[in-house]
Design an enzyme around this catalytic site. Structure first.
Site, short mmCIF file in Angstrom:
data_model
loop_
_atom_site.label_atom_id
_atom_site.label_comp_id
_atom_site.label_asym_id
_atom_site.label_seq_id
_atom_site.Cartn_x
_atom_site.Cartn_y
_atom_site.Cartn_z
N ARG A 150 16.62 8.93 8.42
CA ARG A 150 17.49 9.48 9.45
C ARG A 150 16.60 10.01 10.57
O ARG A 150 15.43 10.36 10.35
CB ARG A 150 18.35 10.61 8.90
CG ARG A 150 19.26 10.23 7.73
CD ARG A 150 20.01 11.45 7.24
NE ARG A 150 20.92 11.13 6.14
CZ ARG A 150 20.59 11.21 4.84
NH1 ARG A 150 19.37 11.59 4.49
NH2 ARG A 150 21.48 10.91 3.90
N LYS A 174 19.18 15.88 4.37
CA LYS A 174 20.26 16.84 4.57
C LYS A 174 20.22 17.91 3.49
O LYS A 174 19.95 17.62 2.32
CB LYS A 174 21.61 16.12 4.52
CG LYS A 174 21.86 15.18 5.70
CD LYS A 174 23.23 14.53 5.57
CE LYS A 174 23.54 13.65 6.76
NZ LYS A 174 24.87 13.01 6.63
N HIS A 249 20.28 5.34 14.09
CA HIS A 249 20.97 5.10 12.82
C HIS A 249 21.20 3.61 12.59
O HIS A 249 21.32 3.17 11.44
CB HIS A 249 22.31 5.85 12.80
CG HIS A 249 22.64 6.42 11.46
ND1 HIS A 249 21.93 7.44 10.88
CD2 HIS A 249 23.60 6.07 10.56
CE1 HIS A 249 22.44 7.72 9.69
NE2 HIS A 249 23.46 6.89 9.47
N ARG A 252 18.52 2.36 10.53
CA ARG A 252 18.74 2.73 9.12
C ARG A 252 19.69 1.73 8.45
O ARG A 252 19.45 1.27 7.33
CB ARG A 252 19.29 4.16 9.07
CG ARG A 252 19.60 4.70 7.68
CD ARG A 252 19.94 6.19 7.82
NE ARG A 252 20.65 6.73 6.67
CZ ARG A 252 20.05 7.21 5.57
NH1 ARG A 252 18.73 7.18 5.47
NH2 ARG A 252 20.77 7.72 4.60
N HIS A 275 21.17 8.72 -0.54
CA HIS A 275 22.61 8.90 -0.71
C HIS A 275 22.89 9.58 -2.05
O HIS A 275 22.33 9.20 -3.08
CB HIS A 275 23.33 7.54 -0.70
CG HIS A 275 23.41 6.92 0.65
ND1 HIS A 275 23.62 5.58 0.86
CD2 HIS A 275 23.32 7.48 1.90
CE1 HIS A 275 23.64 5.32 2.16
NE2 HIS A 275 23.47 6.45 2.80
N TYR A 284 27.06 -1.46 2.35
CA TYR A 284 26.11 -2.47 2.79
C TYR A 284 26.36 -3.81 2.12
O TYR A 284 25.93 -4.84 2.63
CB TYR A 284 24.67 -1.99 2.55
CG TYR A 284 24.34 -0.79 3.40
CD1 TYR A 284 24.21 -0.91 4.78
CD2 TYR A 284 24.22 0.47 2.83
CE1 TYR A 284 23.94 0.20 5.57
CE2 TYR A 284 23.95 1.58 3.62
CZ TYR A 284 23.82 1.44 4.98
OH TYR A 284 23.57 2.53 5.76
#
Length: 317
Positions: A150, A174, A249, A252, A275, A284
């Site tokens: 990110r 995050k 992004h 990514r 994730h 994806y």
């Protein structure tokens, strides 16, 4: 309500370890709701969270809808209110969460843009014909595409986070979650070329003489590059692509999709992207499937249909 919002900010920063941007987004959403409530009930009294009812939040969302607010934005603002009142409920400041029973506005289904492998390769080369900063920009683009980081994780990379001999990079994601990801030789060589032109900068805390982490990606003044600066850099170079500019992004998304195209399994991609849930990574598979079908429609002599007009029908026995 002002005191409650400030307390919530402290909770997000100290307990949830939310980023500055996340906290600012929450506060902005809550202030807008507060302004709406004050306009609807101009009594002159300070708004008390206890008096907020589910009907009030429904009216707020209806007001946003009349303003033609995007459903994604409305969903985020509702989520902010849910989190805020959930915190107040946990602290015993309100009895019920008035936002809990409200259904999230239906979101449009769309797949994120993904660069083709040729476009990704071209993007990496664009900084070569630029003047100052070209080595940094090339290293930045290569790192985004090589790690799937990110943009906030990219700017947080320090020299100490690169394990060159192992081909690994340490990322902080995050909620201060950390992970180790592979980084390719091409990206590492680009970083090394960039660092070789930089003066050696070792920062120390004047109070303790303790060494301060040294950011890899710096601005012209030697400070850590910001997420906004990275977004501008990526947009400037990607503007030369046929499809127009992209965000960091997008690199990514492209990283994950290209790995999947080449046979990587979802669990590995999930780990590399950081994730928490495999369901987040599974989008994806849709991207990869669309690309496979597009290639088939374009290249197979018996496909007999253009990609844009593909119609999939069940084959009856």
């Amino acid at each position: 309500m002002d005191d409650a919002v400030r307390a919530f900010m402290t909770f997000l920063e100290l307990e949830r370890h939310a980023s500055h941007e996340t906290v600012r987004s929450y506060v902005s959403d809550l202030r807008q709701f507060q302004a709406f409530m004050s306009a609807e009930h101009p009594s002159g009294l300070a708004l008390n969270p206890v008096t907020v009812k589910t009907e009030s939040i429904r009216a707020y969302l209806h007001w946003l809808d009349r303003k033609r607010e995007k459903s994604t934005s409305m969903a985020r603002k509702l989520a902010s209110l849910r989190s805020f009142f959930r915190y107040l409920q946990r602290e015993g400041l309100v009895g019920l969460n008035p936002a809990e029973a409200i259904r999230t506005p239906k979101q449009p289904k769309h797949l994120p843009r993904v660069l083709t492998k040729d476009d990704a390769a071209a993007l990496m080369e664009f900084p070569a014909d630029q003047a100052g900063g070209k080595l940094r920009d090339r290293a930045l683009l290569e790192t985004l595409y090589s790690t799937g980081a990110r943009v906030s994780e990219l700017v947080g990379i320090n020299l100490e986070d690169l394990r060159v001999s192992e081909g690994l990079a340490h990322l902080r994601g995050k909620g201060r979650k950390e992970r180790i990801v592979p980084i390719g030789d091409v990206a590492l060589r680009a970083i090394q070329a960039y660092l070789n032109q930089q003066p050696l900068m070792v920062s120390r805390d004047r109070r303790t003489t303790k060494r301060v982490p040294s950011p890899v990606f710096r601005n012209s003044r030697g400070g850590r590059l910001t997420t906004r600066s990275v977004a501008r850099i990526v947009a400037r170079y990607s503007n030369r692509l046929a499809g127009g500019p992209v965000s960091p992004h997008t690199l990514r998304h492209s990283f994950a999709t290209h790995l999947l195209d080449e046979g990587a399994d979802l669990r590995s991609i999930q780990e590399m992207l950081g994730h928490a849930s495999l369901s987040t990574t599974q989008k994806y598979t849709h991207l990869a499937t669309d690309q496979i079908l597009a290639v088939y429609d374009k290249t197979h002599p018996r496909a007999g249909r253009p990609t844009s007009a593909r119609v999939v029908k069940a084959i009856k026995p």
